[in-house]
Design an enzyme around this catalytic site. Structure first.
Site, PDB file in Angstrom:
ATOM      1  N   CYS A 138       0.831  -1.189   0.000  1.00  0.00           N
ATOM      2  CA  CYS A 138       0.000   0.000   0.000  1.00  0.00           C
ATOM      3  C   CYS A 138       0.872   1.249   0.000  1.00  0.00           C
ATOM      4  CB  CYS A 138      -0.909  -0.011   1.227  1.00  0.00           C
ATOM      5  SG  CYS A 138      -1.894  -1.527   1.394  1.00  0.00           S
ATOM      6  N   ARG A 181      -4.832   1.507  -0.402  1.00  0.00           N
ATOM      7  CA  ARG A 181      -4.693   0.085  -0.140  1.00  0.00           C
ATOM      8  C   ARG A 181      -4.642  -0.759  -1.409  1.00  0.00           C
ATOM      9  NH1 ARG A 181      -8.794  -4.273   2.712  1.00  0.00           N
ATOM     10  NH2 ARG A 181      -7.177  -5.780   3.273  1.00  0.00           N
ATOM     11  N   LEU A 182      -3.687  -1.663  -1.433  1.00  0.00           N
ATOM     12  CA  LEU A 182      -3.664  -2.786  -2.356  1.00  0.00           C
ATOM     13  C   LEU A 182      -4.090  -3.996  -1.523  1.00  0.00           C
ATOM     14  CD1 LEU A 182      -2.918  -4.011  -5.155  1.00  0.00           C
ATOM     15  CD2 LEU A 182      -0.623  -4.386  -4.241  1.00  0.00           C
ATOM     16  N   ALA A 183      -5.307  -4.472  -1.694  1.00  0.00           N
ATOM     17  CA  ALA A 183      -5.857  -5.512  -0.827  1.00  0.00           C
ATOM     18  C   ALA A 183      -5.245  -6.866  -1.158  1.00  0.00           C
ATOM     19  CB  ALA A 183      -7.372  -5.564  -0.979  1.00  0.00           C
ATOM     20  N   VAL A 184      -4.668  -7.505  -0.145  1.00  0.00           N
ATOM     21  CA  VAL A 184      -3.998  -8.793  -0.324  1.00  0.00           C
ATOM     22  C   VAL A 184      -4.526  -9.834   0.658  1.00  0.00           C
ATOM     23  CG1 VAL A 184      -1.766  -9.980  -0.125  1.00  0.00           C
ATOM     24  CG2 VAL A 184      -1.901  -7.779  -1.295  1.00  0.00           C
ATOM     25  N   ASP A 203      -3.963  -8.105   9.145  1.00  0.00           N
ATOM     26  CA  ASP A 203      -2.780  -7.821   9.944  1.00  0.00           C
ATOM     27  C   ASP A 203      -2.748  -6.354  10.364  1.00  0.00           C
ATOM     28  OD1 ASP A 203      -2.341  -7.088   7.278  1.00  0.00           O
ATOM     29  OD2 ASP A 203      -0.182  -7.326   7.430  1.00  0.00           O
ATOM     30  N   GLY A 233      13.796 -13.707  -5.209  1.00  0.00           N
ATOM     31  CA  GLY A 233      14.989 -14.206  -4.515  1.00  0.00           C
ATOM     32  C   GLY A 233      15.898 -13.101  -4.036  1.00  0.00           C
TER      33      GLY A 233
END
Length: 615
Positions: free
Chosen positions: A2, A50-53, A104, A382
């Site tokens: 976000c 917000r980027l909803a995850v 969270d 990675g």
């Protein structure tokens, strides 16, 4: 992933500043395309995007805690993913906290209520957040231990501004995109300094730091750094512990309520992450295979030439690994047209907010992020493994190990990455070599040592620390900014602090037990990968070999500098520009590298975006 932006004033009624609020709402739309919220009060404006995850219907922000009367006490504006949220939620419930949702975000809010800023020490993940204490009118900024999520701030005449990116600060109207000499040193020297930004008056919250801003001024303190400790495990136990930690980390990081994927380069690091992620998904009974993505330059399919650090193109190893794991794989082919498209170059410069070393790499990664976004919202990478396990050439070649400066600069053979076309009077007055030497001395003075290291062990500990606190910043900034430019969240399992603390204290001889780079990691995952991939020599992210790319860059430089009103001409050395345009060696005879030509093109895009250079 976000984005947040906020403005604090101790003299003005900010609730009347509707035009500022509107600008702040639009500042970071790509970082948070799914929702935007606001906290509007006389002393504070907070705007989270917000980027909803996780918990797609919950987690809305800003999130507010109240007292028994219902009055607001603290307001949270949060970006990140806390991977031990379930454990913390259970502990906080035992302490009497109630939860209305499973995000969270709410865990972080309740953790702050319970432990204050010390809650950061309990969070395991990637995060950057702001807490506004309504009662004391104090703002608290907290950033994760490795700076996976960005967070910037600036003092203002009557308060404070903060945001996930500097461009967000500029929308408040009290911070300007001005770059002075110190900022130009930071932007072009390739010696990242924790806490410094390229823009005048703008600072970056140092990874692992808490910044407090109240009426009485600003206070800062570190809540985390590497701590030297004896390593008592033998080699077999160490290999087992690394594997155990990686399995635990990847298991936590594949959790999401949106499609998840993984980057795959055919190298050890990304292949290990993909293999572990695929196992977790299969164990969870998910029917669909893991999605993987890679990038290759179209020119390399038929024309690749081995060089000092690249033995082969990535594509054959990617194909072998994807087949081995049975992933749903997509490869993006990037051609010269993609790399020289001015619009794409400009988007990269706007995303990074500074010139970068290796524009072709950044443009290709930006396009790869756009491709990922078509199918997935979250991707694992990675990144961080080479810095932690010792993957780069400069960990192993004695010439670079002995270098009296940042080892990646020694690896450049003293080439001027970004300053080859800079005006010589500016270059000499700013003293780029002196700046790099000063930053190197400061970094060495920070290295956590126990005092019992042998000279060799001490030097390898120093190089590891320099990479983890400086070079890794370049890698993580690239991942974050280019991913967010396409609204993709990048997760980095190798940047878990529990793993990093353990590996930091592993003796160097154990890290290279088989005489090769990253042998500890290779041993820990040897049962997961095909032999060809497992044995493959470290191959950095590819840079395009197409000679026509340099020709196209020269023509861009010609067009840019032909317009005498273009402000970039005030920063470039005419004789060196002429050498690039007229000399058959493209300026090599006077020491101008391709990166320097790319830098000049980027300076043009940077200035065109509204940045002012004031020397």
């Amino acid at each position: 992933m976000c984005g947040i932006v906020g403005l604090i004033s101790y003299t003005e009624d900010l609730s009347r500043r509707t035009e500022v609020l509107a600008a702040m709402r639009g500042a970071l739309a790509l970082r948070g395309p799914d929702a935007v919220g606001e906290w509007v009060a006389p002393r504070a404006l907070l705007v989270p995007r917000r980027l909803a995850v996780v918990d797609l219907t919950g987690g809305n922000q800003p999130m507010v805690a109240t007292d028994p009367s219902g009055a607001a006490t603290v307001v949270l504006s949060y970006t990140g993913e806390v991977f031990n949220a379930d454990e913390l939620r259970a502990e906080l419930r035992r302490r009497g906290h109630e939860f209305r949702e499973r995000s969270d975000t709410e865990v972080v809010l309740r953790a702050y209520q319970e432990w204050g800023a010390a809650c950061a020490e309990r969070l395991r993940g990637m995060f950057a957040f702001a807490v506004w204490d309504v009662r004391t009118e104090e703002l608290v900024l907290i950033r994760d231990r490795f700076g996976i999520y960005p967070l910037f701030y600036a003092d203002t005449p009557d308060g404070f501004a903060f945001g996930s990116e500097p461009k967000a600060l500029f929308t408040t109207g009290v911070v300007a995109p001005v770059v002075d000499g110190e900022g130009l040193l930071e932007a072009l020297s390739f010696t990242p300094t924790p806490g410094r930004a390229a823009f005048r008056g703008v600072r970056e919250v140092v990874p692992g730091e808490v910044v407090r801003r109240g009426r009485d001024g600003l206070r800062r303190h570190r809540y985390w750094n590497f701590t030297p400790a004896p390593h008592t495990d033998d080699l077999a136990t160490t290999e087992h512990r690394v594997r155990e930690l990686l399995e635990e980390i990847v298991r936590a990081q594949v959790a999401a309520d949106v499609p998840i994927s993984s980057m795959l380069s055919g190298g050890l690091d990304s292949s290990a992450v993909c293999a572990l992620a695929g196992r977790v998904l299969a164990a969870d009974g998910r029917a669909e295979p893991l999605r993987t993505f890679s990038m290759e330059f179209a020119y390399h399919l038929d024309n690749f030439r081995p060089d000092e650090v690249h033995d082969s193109p990535d594509s054959p190893y990617v194909a072998k690994m994807a087949a081995h794991l049975g992933t749903e794989h997509r490869e993006l082919l990037v051609d010269r047209g993609h790399l020289t498209d001015p619009a794409g170059q400009s988007e990269v410069v706007r995303a990074m907010e500074r010139p970068v070393a290796g524009l072709d790499m950044y443009v290709s990664l930006y396009r790869l992020s756009q491709e990922v976004r078509r199918f997935s919202t979250v991707t694992l990478t990675g990144d961080g493994s080479d810095e932690l396990f010792g993957g780069y050439l400069w960990f192993h070649d004695p010439y670079y190990v002995r270098a009296k400066g940042f080892p990646w600069l020694g690896a450049s053979h003293r080439m001027e990455f970004l300053t080859g076309l800079l005006r010589r009077d500016v270059h000499d007055r700013l003293d780029f070599p002196g700046h790099a030497a000063d930053r190197y001395r400061e970094a060495l003075a920070e290295v956590p040592l126990n005092g019992d290291e042998s000279p060799r062990e001490r030097r390898m500990r120093e190089i590891t620390y320099l990479n983890m606190t400086r070079y890794l910043r370049v890698i993580l900034d690239r991942k974050d900014r280019l991913g967010m430019a396409a609204s993709v969240e990048g997760r980095v399992p190798f940047c878990d602090h529990v793993l990093a603390e353990y590996v930091y204290n592993v003796p160097w001889d154990m890290k290279v037990a088989d005489g090769r780079e990253k042998s500890l990691l290779r041993a820990a995952v040897r049962d997961l990968l095909p032999d060809d991939v497992l044995r493959r020599r470290k191959s950095p992210f590819p840079t395009v070999q197409d000679p026509a790319y340099r020709t196209a860059l020269r023509e861009q430089l010609r067009a840019i500098t032909a317009d005498r009103s273009n402000p970039v001409n005030d920063l470039l050395e005419p004789s060196r520009v002429a050498a690039v345009l007229d000399d058959p060696s493209f300026g090599l005879r006077v020491g101008v590298t391709r990166m320097s030509i790319e830098a000049a093109v980027q300076l043009h895009h940077w200035l065109a975006s509204g940045v002012t250079v004031a020397l």
